[in-house]
Design an enzyme around this catalytic site. Structure first.
Site, PDB file in Angstrom:
ATOM      1  NE  ARG A   1     -35.440  48.515  27.205  1.00  0.00           N
ATOM      2  CZ  ARG A   1     -35.105  48.819  26.114  1.00  0.00           C
ATOM      3  NH1 ARG A   1     -34.528  48.181  25.195  1.00  0.00           N
ATOM      4  NH2 ARG A   1     -35.027  50.229  25.916  1.00  0.00           N
TER       5      ARG A   1
ATOM      6  NE  ARG B   1     -36.442  53.810  31.846  1.00  0.00           N
ATOM      7  CZ  ARG B   1     -35.966  54.674  30.869  1.00  0.00           C
ATOM      8  NH1 ARG B   1     -36.095  56.013  31.560  1.00  0.00           N
ATOM      9  NH2 ARG B   1     -35.309  54.515  29.818  1.00  0.00           N
TER      10      ARG B   1
ATOM     11  NE  ARG C   1     -47.693  51.634   9.249  1.00  0.00           N
ATOM     12  CZ  ARG C   1     -48.927  51.660   8.801  1.00  0.00           C
ATOM     13  NH1 ARG C   1     -49.207  51.090   7.856  1.00  0.00           N
ATOM     14  NH2 ARG C   1     -49.483  52.630   9.553  1.00  0.00           N
TER      15      ARG C   1
ATOM     16  NE  ARG D   1     -42.697  60.936  16.773  1.00  0.00           N
ATOM     17  CZ  ARG D   1     -41.521  60.353  16.792  1.00  0.00           C
ATOM     18  NH1 ARG D   1     -40.883  60.084  17.894  1.00  0.00           N
ATOM     19  NH2 ARG D   1     -40.520  60.356  15.790  1.00  0.00           N
TER      20      ARG D   1
ATOM     21  CD  GLU E   1     -43.592  61.162  13.511  1.00  0.00           C
ATOM     22  OE1 GLU E   1     -43.030  59.969  14.073  1.00  0.00           O
ATOM     23  OE2 GLU E   1     -42.843  61.936  13.720  1.00  0.00           O
TER      24      GLU E   1
ATOM     25  CE1 TYR F   1     -36.021  52.789  13.278  1.00  0.00           C
ATOM     26  CE2 TYR F   1     -35.111  51.943  15.217  1.00  0.00           C
ATOM     27  CZ  TYR F   1     -35.488  52.712  14.295  1.00  0.00           C
ATOM     28  OH  TYR F   1     -35.677  54.280  15.229  1.00  0.00           O
TER      29      TYR F   1
ATOM     30  CG  ASP G   1     -31.517  52.989  17.590  1.00  0.00           C
ATOM     31  OD1 ASP G   1     -32.686  53.529  17.013  1.00  0.00           O
ATOM     32  OD2 ASP G   1     -31.372  52.337  18.496  1.00  0.00           O
TER      33      ASP G   1
END
Length: 388
Positions: A175, A179, A251, A281, A302, A350, A352
């Site tokens: 998407r 914002r 990965r 990160r 990471e 994947y 959540d």
């Protein structure tokens, strides 16, 4: 009275724990197998003995959902504390807020735009010649233009996936990543939080039932299949078939752990968008428990890379080569009886955490319903691919 069945659950993560609990409460005998020396899978948490910080051992897991039943479910087993994920990113020596929002736009371009002005400004910079984006890069250029793409999306994506954004499908950028207000909460969901005493404590309570036996550091071998009425398998799909068609692409992540006295970066997650920085990160774990107070700090740098045979798989790649290979495994799985493949690894998707729990609840309920009606369980409730 329904016959008590002996059920194997492979994997002591969220999928296995929830399925095991629901079936145990219905009276069935559950054996949970896991090759690791702990429960909770990749959301395993533990206290660092030196600092007292609750560490997300396999990287941060932040719970967010719009599913009220799932939210109520996890709160049955652990108190969830309010937590908002506010991510920062360092790009070309400057720190910005993610996701890209009105503050990011104004700071990056040196403007003081209002929402409607910012929307028009970004649309002017978008590449309108791209009418049907096929790749990640085309999708990004169409939505945000070259400047924001180069600063915030290109380098991070290249490091995360190990290939150029021109090789990734547009669907990865699902998407508009912008914002046009000052909302810097990374997630949109109604319910967001962190378990007060960590995810492992929560999963331990889910598995705490008289009808559940947990067998850690134990691999589920094929010769055990005949000992069980049904198997719920949340390990790698290809592993169930002894990698007959090769290993699916993933990965994996490497973590460079370090400690700091005081506050290292002032936030839980700092992304690094520049390709010249080898890590994606830095996470500072005490900020994932803001209700606690710790003088010392535990941080992870990471690094993302291709997953090898001895590595922990994190993110399914699902490019064309993997999809062709996956189709072979799906066809093979559909020939099996008395086994259902679940979770991120079992369905090569994947997921959540909230979706994982939702699918596990649905799977357990379908099994109970099917057993009552003397019907068989499908190999997949959510097929990884639609195959002929």
């Amino acid at each position: 009275m329904p016959r008590i069945k002996k059920i194997a659950v492979v994997g002591a993560g969220l999928s296995g724990a929830v399925i095991g609990r629901e079936l145990a409460m219905a009276g069935h005998e559950i054996d949970v197998f896991d090759t690791r020396n702990h429960i909770a899978g990749n959301c395993h948490t533990e206290r660092d003995p030196a600092t007292g910080v609750m560490v997300h051992v396999y990287g941060p897991h932040i719970f967010h959902t719009d599913d009220r039943e799932v939210w109520d479910y996890v709160n049955l087993f652990e108190r969830f504390m309010p937590y908002k994920n506010r991510v920062k990113t360092t790009s070309s020596g400057q720190v910005y807020s993610l996701p890209i929002n009105l503050h990011t736009i104004n700071q990056f371009f040196g403007k003081t735009l209002r929402p409607d002005e910012a929307r028009a400004f970004i649309e002017e910079r978008a590449d309108k010649s791209i009418t049907d984006p096929k790749t990640f890069e085309e999708q990004a250029l169409r939505f945000v233009g070259n400047d924001l793409y180069e600063a915030f999306l290109k380098g991070y994506t290249q490091k995360q996936w190990g290939c150029a954004p021109t090789e990734l499908p547009a669907s990865i950028l699902k998407r508009l990543p912008v914002r046009f207000n000052y909302d810097d909460n990374y997630f949109f969901h109604k319910y967001q939080g962190m378990p007060e005493n960590g995810y492992t404590d929560m999963v331990g309570r889910i598995l705490d039932h008289a009808n559940i036996a947990v067998r850690l550091e134990t691999r589920f071998h094929g010769d055990l299949r005949e000992d069980f009425d049904h198997i719920f398998y949340s390990g790698p799909l290809e592993g169930y078939f002894d990698y007959e068609y090769g290993r699916l692409g993933y990965r994996t992540l490497d973590f460079e752990r370090f400690t700091h006295e005081g506050d290292y970066q002032g936030c839980a997650v700092m992304n690094y968008g520049d390709v010249s920085v080898p890590y994606t990160r830095v996470t500072e774990h005490k900020h994932f428990s803001p209700w606690e107070d710790h003088a010392g700090s535990v941080c992870y740098r990471e690094f993302s890379r291709a997953c090898g045979p001895d590595d922990i798989p994190y993110y399914p790649i699902r490019l064309m080569e993997e999809k062709e290979q996956l189709a072979q495994y799906v066809r093979r799985a559909l020939q099996e009886t008395s086994v259902t493949f679940v979770g991120r690894l079992g369905t090569y998707r994947y997921l959540d955490m909230d979706v994982t729990i939702r699918e596990a609840l649905d799977t357990a309920r379908l099994y109970l319903s099917a057993s009552a009606d003397h019907m068989s369980m499908p190999a997949f409730l959510h097929p990884p691919l639609q195959t002929p």
